[in-house]
Design a protein around this motif. Structure first.
Motif, PDB file in Angstrom:
ATOM      1  N   UNK A 106      -1.661  10.989   5.032  1.00 31.68           N
ATOM      2  CA  UNK A 106      -1.724   9.904   6.083  1.00 31.68           C
ATOM      3  C   UNK A 106      -3.019   9.466   6.197  1.00 31.68           C
ATOM      4  N   UNK A 107      -3.847   9.587   5.443  1.00 31.65           N
ATOM      5  CA  UNK A 107      -5.035   8.943   5.386  1.00 31.65           C
ATOM      6  C   UNK A 107      -5.370   7.855   4.601  1.00 31.65           C
ATOM      7  N   UNK A 108      -6.320   6.799   5.292  1.00 28.33           N
ATOM      8  CA  UNK A 108      -6.792   5.452   4.603  1.00 28.33           C
ATOM      9  C   UNK A 108      -7.540   5.787   3.489  1.00 28.33           C
ATOM     10  N   UNK A 109      -7.350   5.104   2.222  1.00 28.16           N
ATOM     11  CA  UNK A 109      -8.188   5.109   1.065  1.00 28.16           C
ATOM     12  C   UNK A 109      -8.223   3.555   0.504  1.00 28.16           C
ATOM     13  N   UNK A 110      -9.025   3.347  -0.500  1.00 31.30           N
ATOM     14  CA  UNK A 110      -9.085   2.040  -1.284  1.00 31.30           C
ATOM     15  C   UNK A 110      -9.115   2.692  -2.560  1.00 31.30           C
ATOM     16  N   UNK A 111      -7.982   2.315  -3.159  1.00 30.10           N
ATOM     17  CA  UNK A 111      -7.794   2.831  -4.671  1.00 30.10           C
ATOM     18  C   UNK A 111      -8.239   1.762  -5.610  1.00 30.10           C
ATOM     19  N   UNK A 112      -8.810   2.069  -6.715  1.00 28.07           N
ATOM     20  CA  UNK A 112      -9.247   1.351  -7.844  1.00 28.07           C
ATOM     21  C   UNK A 112      -8.383   1.938  -9.154  1.00 28.07           C
ATOM     22  N   UNK A 170     -14.889  -4.515  -5.330  1.00 33.35           N
ATOM     23  CA  UNK A 170     -13.961  -3.700  -4.537  1.00 33.35           C
ATOM     24  C   UNK A 170     -13.026  -4.351  -3.559  1.00 33.35           C
ATOM     25  N   UNK A 171     -13.014  -5.722  -3.718  1.00 26.55           N
ATOM     26  CA  UNK A 171     -12.187  -6.455  -2.700  1.00 26.55           C
ATOM     27  C   UNK A 171     -10.789  -6.298  -2.844  1.00 26.55           C
ATOM     28  N   UNK A 172      -9.688  -6.421  -1.999  1.00 24.53           N
ATOM     29  CA  UNK A 172      -8.477  -5.973  -2.197  1.00 24.53           C
ATOM     30  C   UNK A 172      -7.760  -7.063  -3.252  1.00 24.53           C
ATOM     31  N   UNK A 173      -6.813  -6.780  -4.211  1.00 24.20           N
ATOM     32  CA  UNK A 173      -6.229  -7.574  -5.192  1.00 24.20           C
ATOM     33  C   UNK A 173      -5.082  -8.221  -4.460  1.00 24.20           C
ATOM     34  N   UNK A 174      -5.108  -9.416  -4.552  1.00 20.44           N
ATOM     35  CA  UNK A 174      -4.139 -10.336  -3.925  1.00 20.44           C
ATOM     36  C   UNK A 174      -2.642  -9.794  -4.792  1.00 20.44           C
ATOM     37  N   UNK A 175      -1.497 -10.072  -4.160  1.00 18.38           N
ATOM     38  CA  UNK A 175      -0.256  -9.477  -4.727  1.00 18.38           C
ATOM     39  C   UNK A 175       0.020 -10.330  -6.021  1.00 18.38           C
ATOM     40  N   UNK A 176      -0.310 -11.831  -6.054  1.00 19.44           N
ATOM     41  CA  UNK A 176       0.251 -12.632  -7.030  1.00 19.44           C
ATOM     42  C   UNK A 176      -0.723 -12.203  -8.224  1.00 19.44           C
ATOM     43  N   UNK A 177      -1.880 -11.475  -8.091  1.00 24.77           N
ATOM     44  CA  UNK A 177      -2.652 -11.299  -9.162  1.00 24.77           C
ATOM     45  C   UNK A 177      -2.312  -9.734  -9.813  1.00 24.77           C
ATOM     46  N   UNK A 235      -2.448   3.885   2.775  1.00 27.21           N
ATOM     47  CA  UNK A 235      -2.341   5.426   3.383  1.00 27.21           C
ATOM     48  C   UNK A 235      -1.681   6.187   2.307  1.00 27.21           C
ATOM     49  N   UNK A 236      -2.081   7.337   2.086  1.00 29.81           N
ATOM     50  CA  UNK A 236      -1.041   8.119   1.252  1.00 29.81           C
ATOM     51  C   UNK A 236       0.214   8.613   2.054  1.00 29.81           C
ATOM     52  N   UNK A 237       1.401   8.215   1.298  1.00 32.36           N
ATOM     53  CA  UNK A 237       2.578   8.354   1.904  1.00 32.36           C
ATOM     54  C   UNK A 237       3.252   9.716   1.836  1.00 32.36           C
ATOM     55  N   UNK A 238       2.892  10.459   0.605  1.00 32.26           N
ATOM     56  CA  UNK A 238       3.403  11.703   0.247  1.00 32.26           C
ATOM     57  C   UNK A 238       2.488  12.603  -0.220  1.00 32.26           C
ATOM     58  N   UNK A 239       2.825  13.995  -0.063  1.00 33.10           N
ATOM     59  CA  UNK A 239       1.870  15.142  -0.281  1.00 33.10           C
ATOM     60  C   UNK A 239       1.536  14.966  -1.905  1.00 33.10           C
ATOM     61  N   UNK A 240       0.376  14.974  -2.383  1.00 33.42           N
ATOM     62  CA  UNK A 240      -0.074  14.936  -3.841  1.00 33.42           C
ATOM     63  C   UNK A 240       0.443  16.322  -4.462  1.00 33.42           C
ATOM     64  N   UNK A 241       0.959  15.957  -5.629  1.00 37.19           N
ATOM     65  CA  UNK A 241       1.414  17.354  -6.513  1.00 37.19           C
ATOM     66  C   UNK A 241       0.848  17.082  -8.102  1.00 37.19           C
ATOM     67  N   UNK A 280      -1.461  -1.830   2.420  1.00 35.49           N
ATOM     68  CA  UNK A 280      -1.443  -2.578   3.700  1.00 35.49           C
ATOM     69  C   UNK A 280      -0.620  -3.771   3.476  1.00 35.49           C
ATOM     70  N   UNK A 281      -0.187  -4.064   2.597  1.00 33.57           N
ATOM     71  CA  UNK A 281       0.810  -5.218   2.289  1.00 33.57           C
ATOM     72  C   UNK A 281       2.141  -4.749   2.327  1.00 33.57           C
ATOM     73  N   UNK A 282       2.365  -3.294   2.851  1.00 30.88           N
ATOM     74  CA  UNK A 282       3.765  -2.579   2.964  1.00 30.88           C
ATOM     75  C   UNK A 282       4.494  -2.671   1.761  1.00 30.88           C
ATOM     76  N   UNK A 283       3.742  -2.384   0.628  1.00 29.31           N
ATOM     77  CA  UNK A 283       4.374  -2.201  -0.723  1.00 29.31           C
ATOM     78  C   UNK A 283       4.231  -0.564  -0.832  1.00 29.31           C
ATOM     79  N   UNK A 284       5.090  -0.075  -1.746  1.00 29.41           N
ATOM     80  CA  UNK A 284       5.097   1.450  -1.935  1.00 29.41           C
ATOM     81  C   UNK A 284       4.701   1.756  -3.304  1.00 29.41           C
ATOM     82  N   UNK A 285       3.600   2.268  -3.736  1.00 29.74           N
ATOM     83  CA  UNK A 285       3.381   2.373  -4.947  1.00 29.74           C
ATOM     84  C   UNK A 285       3.263   4.022  -5.666  1.00 29.74           C
ATOM     85  N   UNK A 286       3.576   4.165  -6.737  1.00 28.00           N
ATOM     86  CA  UNK A 286       3.130   5.429  -7.352  1.00 28.00           C
ATOM     87  C   UNK A 286       2.116   5.473  -8.041  1.00 28.00           C
TER      88      UNK A 286
END
Length: 94
Positions: free
Chosen positions: A84-90, A20-27, A39-45, A62-68
């Motif tokens: 606005x809660x911190x999570x680790x997503x797999x 569960x180590x964070x994936x590097x951007x180039x990978x 963090x979760x940026x929008x309310x889940x729908x 945490x690398x300041x990229x926004x993901x859907x």
């Protein structure tokens, strides 16, 4: 599981370990497994498609990229995921 003694507990090994180590951007390559922290940026729908469902939300890593993010057939995520809660997503990068 066949665990009856203390020795059985000590000798019971898992079949696989989750890294569960964070994936590097180039990978981050299409259809590859990734781990993101942020963090979760929008309310889940919740969207329903017949007997199937999907929960969607935006995730600010945490690398300041926004993901859907799309979670298929997990309607309970709607109540479990807090804004606005911190999570680790797999998941799979697509």
């Amino acid at each position: 599981m066949g665990i009856y003694t203390y020795e059985d507990v000590l000798m019971h090994l898992p079949r696989a370990y989750e890294d569960l180590s964070i994936t590097d951007h180039v990978l981050k390559v299409d259809r590859q497994r990734v781990v993101l922290s942020g963090v979760v940026a929008t309310q889940p729908k919740l969207f329903r498609h017949g007997r199937f469902s999907s929960v969607t939300f935006k995730f600010l890593a945490h690398d300041q990229q926004l993901y859907s993010v799309v979670a298929f057939n997990r309607p309970f995520f709607l109540r479990a995921i807090q804004l606005k809660t911190t999570y680790r997503l797999l998941g799979i990068y697509d």
